[in-house]
Design a protein around this motif. Structure first.
Motif, PDB file in Angstrom:
ATOM      1  N   GLN A   5       8.657   3.103  32.569  1.00 31.17           N
ATOM      2  CA  GLN A   5       8.590   3.470  31.161  1.00 31.17           C
ATOM      3  C   GLN A   5       7.140   3.711  30.780  1.00 31.17           C
ATOM      4  O   GLN A   5       6.236   3.034  31.239  1.00 31.17           O
ATOM      5  N   SER A   6       6.958   4.704  29.945  1.00 24.11           N
ATOM      6  CA  SER A   6       5.590   5.005  29.500  1.00 24.11           C
ATOM      7  C   SER A   6       5.058   3.861  28.651  1.00 24.11           C
ATOM      8  O   SER A   6       5.806   3.165  27.977  1.00 24.11           O
ATOM      9  N   GLY A   7       3.755   3.678  28.663  1.00 27.00           N
ATOM     10  CA  GLY A   7       3.128   2.612  27.898  1.00 27.00           C
ATOM     11  C   GLY A   7       3.180   2.895  26.401  1.00 27.00           C
ATOM     12  O   GLY A   7       3.605   3.951  25.952  1.00 27.00           O
ATOM     13  N   LYS A   8       2.726   1.926  25.661  1.00 28.03           N
ATOM     14  CA  LYS A   8       2.706   2.089  24.216  1.00 28.03           C
ATOM     15  C   LYS A   8       1.801   3.250  23.837  1.00 28.03           C
ATOM     16  O   LYS A   8       0.667   3.349  24.309  1.00 28.03           O
ATOM     17  N   THR A   9       2.314   4.106  22.974  1.00 28.87           N
ATOM     18  CA  THR A   9       1.544   5.268  22.533  1.00 28.87           C
ATOM     19  C   THR A   9       1.068   5.066  21.106  1.00 28.87           C
ATOM     20  O   THR A   9       1.391   4.067  20.447  1.00 28.87           O
ATOM     21  N   LEU A  10       0.323   6.049  20.633  1.00 27.90           N
ATOM     22  CA  LEU A  10      -0.168   6.003  19.259  1.00 27.90           C
ATOM     23  C   LEU A  10       0.982   5.881  18.276  1.00 27.90           C
ATOM     24  O   LEU A  10       0.928   5.097  17.318  1.00 27.90           O
ATOM     25  N   TRP A  11       2.067   6.623  18.544  1.00 28.44           N
ATOM     26  CA  TRP A  11       3.192   6.591  17.620  1.00 28.44           C
ATOM     27  C   TRP A  11       3.897   5.253  17.646  1.00 28.44           C
ATOM     28  O   TRP A  11       4.432   4.802  16.629  1.00 28.44           O
ATOM     29  N   ASP A  12       3.917   4.592  18.822  1.00 24.70           N
ATOM     30  CA  ASP A  12       4.509   3.251  18.881  1.00 24.70           C
ATOM     31  C   ASP A  12       3.757   2.279  17.995  1.00 24.70           C
ATOM     32  O   ASP A  12       4.344   1.463  17.276  1.00 24.70           O
ATOM     33  N   PHE A  13       2.411   2.363  18.085  1.00 24.53           N
ATOM     34  CA  PHE A  13       1.603   1.479  17.247  1.00 24.53           C
ATOM     35  C   PHE A  13       1.779   1.797  15.765  1.00 24.53           C
ATOM     36  O   PHE A  13       1.792   0.909  14.923  1.00 24.53           O
ATOM     37  N   LEU A  14       1.915   3.096  15.460  1.00 21.32           N
ATOM     38  CA  LEU A  14       2.125   3.467  14.068  1.00 21.32           C
ATOM     39  C   LEU A  14       3.440   2.918  13.547  1.00 21.32           C
ATOM     40  O   LEU A  14       3.552   2.503  12.385  1.00 21.32           O
ATOM     41  N   GLU A  15       4.472   2.924  14.397  1.00 26.22           N
ATOM     42  CA  GLU A  15       5.750   2.351  13.992  1.00 26.22           C
ATOM     43  C   GLU A  15       5.634   0.861  13.735  1.00 26.22           C
ATOM     44  O   GLU A  15       6.231   0.312  12.807  1.00 26.22           O
ATOM     45  N   LEU A  16       4.864   0.183  14.602  1.00 29.33           N
ATOM     46  CA  LEU A  16       4.661  -1.255  14.405  1.00 29.33           C
ATOM     47  C   LEU A  16       3.929  -1.539  13.104  1.00 29.33           C
ATOM     48  O   LEU A  16       4.199  -2.530  12.420  1.00 29.33           O
ATOM     49  N   LEU A  17       2.983  -0.666  12.760  1.00 27.64           N
ATOM     50  CA  LEU A  17       2.227  -0.857  11.525  1.00 27.64           C
ATOM     51  C   LEU A  17       3.028  -0.457  10.304  1.00 27.64           C
ATOM     52  O   LEU A  17       2.818  -0.993   9.216  1.00 27.64           O
ATOM     53  N   ALA A  18       3.942   0.511  10.468  1.00 25.00           N
ATOM     54  CA  ALA A  18       4.681   1.031   9.325  1.00 25.00           C
ATOM     55  C   ALA A  18       5.559  -0.035   8.686  1.00 25.00           C
ATOM     56  O   ALA A  18       5.699  -0.089   7.466  1.00 25.00           O
ATOM     57  N   VAL A  19       6.163  -0.893   9.513  1.00 26.25           N
ATOM     58  CA  VAL A  19       7.079  -1.899   8.983  1.00 26.25           C
ATOM     59  C   VAL A  19       6.379  -2.877   8.034  1.00 26.25           C
ATOM     60  O   VAL A  19       6.819  -3.067   6.893  1.00 26.25           O
ATOM     61  N   PRO A  20       5.272  -3.517   8.458  1.00 26.81           N
ATOM     62  CA  PRO A  20       4.621  -4.433   7.504  1.00 26.81           C
ATOM     63  C   PRO A  20       4.071  -3.724   6.271  1.00 26.81           C
ATOM     64  O   PRO A  20       4.120  -4.270   5.167  1.00 26.81           O
ATOM     65  N   PHE A  21       3.560  -2.493   6.458  1.00 26.10           N
ATOM     66  CA  PHE A  21       3.054  -1.766   5.298  1.00 26.10           C
ATOM     67  C   PHE A  21       4.188  -1.431   4.335  1.00 26.10           C
ATOM     68  O   PHE A  21       4.014  -1.504   3.116  1.00 26.10           O
ATOM     69  N   LEU A  22       5.345  -1.074   4.888  1.00 25.32           N
ATOM     70  CA  LEU A  22       6.495  -0.795   4.039  1.00 25.32           C
ATOM     71  C   LEU A  22       6.943  -2.036   3.281  1.00 25.32           C
ATOM     72  O   LEU A  22       7.266  -1.981   2.095  1.00 25.32           O
ATOM     73  N   LEU A  23       6.933  -3.167   3.983  1.00 25.06           N
ATOM     74  CA  LEU A  23       7.299  -4.427   3.331  1.00 25.06           C
ATOM     75  C   LEU A  23       6.307  -4.792   2.229  1.00 25.06           C
ATOM     76  O   LEU A  23       6.693  -5.272   1.155  1.00 25.06           O
ATOM     77  N   LEU A  24       5.023  -4.552   2.515  1.00 30.66           N
ATOM     78  CA  LEU A  24       4.006  -4.818   1.497  1.00 30.66           C
ATOM     79  C   LEU A  24       4.208  -3.937   0.272  1.00 30.66           C
ATOM     80  O   LEU A  24       4.079  -4.380  -0.873  1.00 30.66           O
ATOM     81  N   TYR A  25       4.501  -2.656   0.534  1.00 31.51           N
ATOM     82  CA  TYR A  25       4.715  -1.711  -0.580  1.00 31.51           C
ATOM     83  C   TYR A  25       5.919  -2.122  -1.420  1.00 31.51           C
ATOM     84  O   TYR A  25       5.858  -2.145  -2.651  1.00 31.51           O
ATOM     85  N   LEU A  26       7.030  -2.455  -0.735  1.00 32.37           N
ATOM     86  CA  LEU A  26       8.224  -2.872  -1.464  1.00 32.37           C
ATOM     87  C   LEU A  26       7.976  -4.160  -2.240  1.00 32.37           C
ATOM     88  O   LEU A  26       8.437  -4.318  -3.373  1.00 32.37           O
ATOM     89  N   GLY A  27       7.217  -5.074  -1.618  1.00 33.38           N
ATOM     90  CA  GLY A  27       6.881  -6.320  -2.308  1.00 33.38           C
ATOM     91  C   GLY A  27       6.043  -6.068  -3.545  1.00 33.38           C
ATOM     92  O   GLY A  27       6.250  -6.700  -4.597  1.00 33.38           O
ATOM     93  N   TYR A  28       5.097  -5.120  -3.418  1.00 31.82           N
ATOM     94  CA  TYR A  28       4.247  -4.780  -4.568  1.00 31.82           C
ATOM     95  C   TYR A  28       5.082  -4.179  -5.690  1.00 31.82           C
ATOM     96  O   TYR A  28       4.902  -4.528  -6.865  1.00 31.82           O
ATOM     97  N   GLN A  29       6.011  -3.274  -5.334  1.00 27.83           N
ATOM     98  CA  GLN A  29       6.853  -2.649  -6.347  1.00 27.83           C
ATOM     99  C   GLN A  29       7.731  -3.687  -7.048  1.00 27.83           C
ATOM    100  O   GLN A  29       7.910  -3.637  -8.281  1.00 27.83           O
ATOM    101  N   LEU A  30       8.265  -4.619  -6.273  1.00 25.91           N
ATOM    102  CA  LEU A  30       9.083  -5.676  -6.870  1.00 25.91           C
ATOM    103  C   LEU A  30       8.252  -6.560  -7.787  1.00 25.91           C
ATOM    104  O   LEU A  30       8.715  -6.983  -8.858  1.00 25.91           O
ATOM    105  N   GLN A  31       7.016  -6.827  -7.358  1.00 20.50           N
ATOM    106  CA  GLN A  31       6.125  -7.646  -8.180  1.00 20.50           C
ATOM    107  C   GLN A  31       5.812  -6.954  -9.503  1.00 20.50           C
ATOM    108  O   GLN A  31       5.821  -7.594 -10.564  1.00 20.50           O
ATOM    109  N   GLN A  32       5.545  -5.624  -9.433  1.00 23.69           N
ATOM    110  CA  GLN A  32       5.267  -4.878 -10.661  1.00 23.69           C
ATOM    111  C   GLN A  32       6.491  -4.866 -11.570  1.00 23.69           C
ATOM    112  O   GLN A  32       6.359  -4.971 -12.801  1.00 23.69           O
TER     113      GLN A  32
END
Length: 295
Positions: A76-103
């Motif tokens: 299997q190919s190693g982790k690529t840039l897009w894999d890392f972006l997917e890993l980062l997208a989840v916490p950022f999405l959670l942060l965004y949703l949390g911020y919207q709920l807080q507002q």
């Protein structure tokens, strides 16, 4: 060239320069090829995955025979840039949703606080009127003046606390009309000069003879309101909706009516001495006997 345009050019130049600089430093590590067309570096994950295959031979099978075994490895190919972006997208999405709920929670909390403030105000004023039996007091009773001053102070403070909440500002004024504290009161005629009524929803309200000198009624909805003989000296009515309003005999001396919509309003006998009426819509307005000296 205006100062605003200069700043736009400066900011635009800085932004364009930043993009070009980022491209100079970021493209070479990402794009690897000596000739056109460029090819993205493997670590970016852009393009087709490479599958490596290897074969090996094994000798010495059963009964002394020789077997040739082909082993194919497809790692299997190693982790690529897009894999890392997917890993980062989840916490950022959670942060965004949390911020919207807080507002949203803050917004709901603010609405609840304003509603509680409105109810406290209504209860307090009602208690003052009922407990002191205001309707039975003589006009010259010192207690009436004290009660009037208390109600005025609480009213101005409450209106100011509502800031841009035009609905609740309108509710306060409607309450004062119902308890006859604004224009038709037998005992108390409340003076609302300097009141903060910006954006208030007062369409169709009966405000005859109300005292609103130097009040802020900018952006307020006063369409079809009865403001006959009202005291509006120096009142801010910029961009107010006064369509069909009754302003007969109203004192609008030095009032600010710039951008106000007075279409179809009745200004018969109104005093607009020194009033600012730039860009005001006066189409179909009744202006007989209206005083526009120095307007």
């Amino acid at each position: 060239m205006s100062l605003f345009r200069r700043w736009r050019l400066i900011i635009g130049g800085v932004t364009l320069g930043s993009v070009i600089t980022a491209g100079i430093f970021l493209i070479p590590p990402v794009v690897t090829s000596q000739s056109w067309p460029w090819k993205w570096a493997d670590w970016t994950g852009i393009g087709e995955d490479k599958i490596k295959k290897t074969s090996t031979e094994t000798k010495g099978g059963e009964n002394g025979s020789i077997e040739k075994v082909t082993v194919t490895n497809e790692p299997q190919s190693g982790k690529t840039l897009w894999d890392f972006l997917e890993l980062l997208a989840v916490p950022f999405l959670l942060l965004y949703l949390g911020y919207q709920l807080q507002q949203k929670d803050k917004e709901v909390a603010n609405i609840n606080l304003r509603e509680e403030a409105l109810h406290r105000y209504l209860d307090r004023v009602s208690d003052l009127l009922i407990n002191n039996k205001v309707n039975t007091l003589e006009p010259d009773d010192p207690l009436l003046e004290a009660i009037s001053d208390t109600i005025r102070t609480k009213t101005l403070a409450t209106l100011h606390s509502f800031d841009k909440d035009g609905e609740r500002k309108g509710s306060v004024i409607q309450f004062l009309i119902e308890v006859e504290l604004i224009s038709n009161g037998d005992s108390i005629v409340l003076n609302l000069s300097s009141a903060s009524l910006k954006g208030a929803k007062l369409s169709g309200t009966q405000l005859s003879r109300i005292q609103l000198s130097k009040a802020d009624l900018s952006d307020a909805d006063l369409s079809d309101a009865n403001l006959s003989n009202a005291k509006l000296i120096g009142t801010n009515l910029r961009n107010a909706n006064l369509i069909g309003a009754d302003l007969t005999g109203a004192d609008l001396t030095n009032a600010d009516l710039r951008g106000a919509n007075l279409r179809g309003s009745n200004l018969d006998g109104a005093n607009l001495d020194g009033a600012k009426v730039t860009n005001a819509n006066l189409s179909n307005a009744h202006l007989s006997r209206a005083d526009f000296i120095d307007a």
